[in-house]
Design a protein around this motif. Structure first.
Motif, PDB file in Angstrom:
ATOM      1  N   SER A 120      42.095 -59.750 -34.866  1.00  0.00           N
ATOM      2  CA  SER A 120      43.302 -59.965 -34.059  1.00  0.00           C
ATOM      3  C   SER A 120      43.368 -59.008 -32.876  1.00  0.00           C
ATOM      4  N   ARG A 121      42.981 -57.763 -33.078  1.00  0.00           N
ATOM      5  CA  ARG A 121      43.029 -56.785 -31.988  1.00  0.00           C
ATOM      6  C   ARG A 121      41.994 -57.099 -30.910  1.00  0.00           C
TER       7      ARG A 121
ATOM      8  N   GLU B 275      36.178 -50.864 -28.153  1.00  0.00           N
ATOM      9  CA  GLU B 275      37.473 -50.229 -28.375  1.00  0.00           C
ATOM     10  C   GLU B 275      37.772 -50.029 -29.856  1.00  0.00           C
ATOM     11  N   SER B 276      37.232 -50.914 -30.696  1.00  0.00           N
ATOM     12  CA  SER B 276      37.534 -50.837 -32.127  1.00  0.00           C
ATOM     13  C   SER B 276      36.437 -50.153 -32.936  1.00  0.00           C
TER      14      SER B 276
ATOM     15  N   GLY C  40      33.941 -68.464 -32.239  1.00  0.00           N
ATOM     16  CA  GLY C  40      35.043 -69.326 -32.625  1.00  0.00           C
ATOM     17  C   GLY C  40      36.345 -68.594 -32.896  1.00  0.00           C
ATOM     18  N   MET C  41      36.268 -67.333 -33.330  1.00  0.00           N
ATOM     19  CA  MET C  41      37.490 -66.583 -33.621  1.00  0.00           C
ATOM     20  C   MET C  41      38.234 -66.148 -32.367  1.00  0.00           C
ATOM     21  N   PHE C  42      37.568 -66.204 -31.216  1.00  0.00           N
ATOM     22  CA  PHE C  42      38.146 -65.603 -30.010  1.00  0.00           C
ATOM     23  C   PHE C  42      38.791 -66.657 -29.119  1.00  0.00           C
ATOM     24  N   HIS C  43      39.807 -67.309 -29.688  1.00  0.00           N
ATOM     25  CA  HIS C  43      40.532 -68.379 -29.017  1.00  0.00           C
ATOM     26  C   HIS C  43      41.791 -67.819 -28.364  1.00  0.00           C
TER      27      HIS C  43
ATOM     28  N   GLN D 252      41.083 -61.958 -24.587  1.00  0.00           N
ATOM     29  CA  GLN D 252      41.984 -62.825 -23.843  1.00  0.00           C
ATOM     30  C   GLN D 252      42.515 -62.112 -22.598  1.00  0.00           C
ATOM     31  N   ARG D 253      42.848 -60.840 -22.748  1.00  0.00           N
ATOM     32  CA  ARG D 253      43.298 -60.053 -21.599  1.00  0.00           C
ATOM     33  C   ARG D 253      42.216 -59.973 -20.534  1.00  0.00           C
TER      34      ARG D 253
END
Length: 455
Positions: A331-332, A54-55, A236-239, A338-339
């Motif tokens: 962040s995006r 998506e990004s 690790g960033m995807f909490h 998470q969704r």
């Protein structure tokens, strides 16, 4: 003396005369998992641990390049000729963005490390190979790995002829008693256990994470037993936003941790840029001490020479644009993961929530969910699933160096959108109907009750 005839007169080379890794299932697994989606282009795929597209933005790549060039000219004082040379010529073997990576580690992880302790690599896979190649001196050296294990580590170990000893994951992400037993047992057999590999945050494939207490106990164990810890941190960033636990390297006070990082999930997979933080000191027995990173760089110079400066510039520009914070840059995509994770977990509950023969874990972040089923999961079933049901997933058996995971499926929630997740789970349910787990008419289970196991 004339050459011995080949066993197969139509062949030019005999496999039995080539490196043994070519016959190893670990190498076959990596190729299979990379190619299975291409063999079933119309299937919805929960198989690859790829980042969301998506990004993806080609213009952003150009913007990052320009930003890095501006950094070279303005912050580093490079002339236009020097800027061109930095991007287009062979570069420094250890990398040209090591200082920027050091700033990112301090910004996001609270980790202060000397830039010279960082070697920028062609993806994280090269970093693993370099470290294992350096640690493996002779046939007595072995590496341990928390099982199930990322197949790339197993494959890299095969390439350097280094046996991998499995360590149980347990309930906390690593069974420390089993790790101790494996280390001591190896030494009793005349082996040298050099290091233990693990993914402490949202591991591939298990989704497990180590809590803070376990990390502290693991570091103490490594010090006590005299082994290194190979920390791989791609997820690790995807909490879930509830707070991050410090990395092992950030907690490391005795230089026991070698830290692997990658920008494939956080910036751009096509750039193929990873790195290793190796601040250990290496003595030669004659009073001279050098950094371990310097030795890794020597090996790299004979493998890939250097990592593409243009790829590094893209990553460097992304770091500069985001004030050196991957937390900010992701962040995006973190919201997307998470969704999707929540969507898959709800979908599993809806479809299999009354079947006690099916269970799954509930990670708080990352890409992966493991589903345990009452039938054998193998590559043959995967091919049939893609061909006849239009859905792909990963057999967890690929992540075991033995017979583990034969009744488990890994679902990756990273690269599908919500509509695709729904349809993909419907197709998976159809496969389960075919296997006799779900009723044909009602979609309910033929065996009462189904549980969701929290990890």
């Amino acid at each position: 003396m004339p050459d011995q005839p080949l066993a197969d007169p139509t062949a030019d080379l005999d496999l039995a005369g080539l490196h043994t890794s070519l016959e190893d299932p670990a190498l076959a697994s990596m190729t299979f998992l990379n190619e299975v989606t291409g063999r079933h282009p119309k299937a919805l795929s929960f198989a690859p641990g790829r980042p969301t597209e998506e990004s993806f933005d080609v213009e952003a790549v150009h913007r990052y390049l320009r930003r890095f060039c501006d950094h070279l000219a303005t912050d580093r004082g490079h002339t236009p000729e020097e800027v061109r040379r930095t991007l287009c010529q062979y570069g420094r073997t250890s990398g040209i963005v090591h200082e920027l990576i050091a700033r990112q580690l301090e910004a996001d992880e609270g980790l202060r490390t000397e830039p010279e302790s960082i070697v920028v690599t062609v993806g994280c896979q090269e970093a693993m190979y370099l470290v294992l190649r350096a640690l493996r001196r002779d046939e007595h050296d072995v590496v341990l790995a928390v099982s199930p294990t990322y197949v790339g580590l197993t494959g890299a170990a095969r390439l350097v002829d280094m046996p991998v000893l499995p360590v149980a994951s347990g309930r906390t992400g690593i069974d420390l008693a089993d790790l101790t037993a494996q280390v001591r047992g190896a030494r009793e057999r005349g082996l040298r256990p050099r290091a233990c590999y693990l993914v402490p945050d949202f591991a591939n494939p298990s989704g497990l994470s180590l809590d803070l207490a376990t990390r502290g106990e693991l570091l103490a164990l490594a010090e006590r037993e005299g082994i290194l810890l190979l920390e791989d941190n791609p997820y690790g960033m995807f909490h879930d936003g509830s707070g991050r636990v410090p990395t092992l390297k950030a907690l490391d006070t005795g230089r026991r941790v070698i830290h692997f990082g990658s920008f494939a999930k956080t910036v751009l997979p096509g750039a193929r840029v990873g790195y290793v933080v190796a601040d250990q000191r290496v003595g030669d027995g004659q009073g001279r001490v050098q950094g371990f990173a310097e030795h890794l760089s020597r090996i790299k110079s004979m493998v890939t020479v250097n990592t593409s400066p243009i790829s590094q510039a893209v990553v460097g520009g992304a770091l500069l644009e985001n004030d050196f914070s991957l937390e900010r840059a992701t962040s995006r995509s973190r919201h997307v993961y998470q969704r999707n994770l929540a969507h898959v977990l709800r979908g599993l509950e809806t479809r299999f929530g009354r079947c006690d023969s099916v269970s799954w874990n509930t990670p708080r972040g990352g890409f992966f969910i493991v589903v345990t089923v009452p039938f054998t999961v193998d590559d043959e079933l995967l091919e049939r699933s893609g061909r006849s049901f239009g859905v792909l997933w990963t057999p967890v058996s690929h992540f075991y160096d033995g017979k583990g995971g034969r009744n488990q499926i890994r679902l990756s929630c990273s690269s599908l959108d919500s509509t695709q997740v729904e349809e993909g789970l419907n197709r998976l349910a159809n496969l389960f109907v075919d296997k006799g787990v779900l009723g044909v008419d009602t979609g309910t289970d033929s065996m009462p009750g189904c549980s969701s196991v929290s990890m």
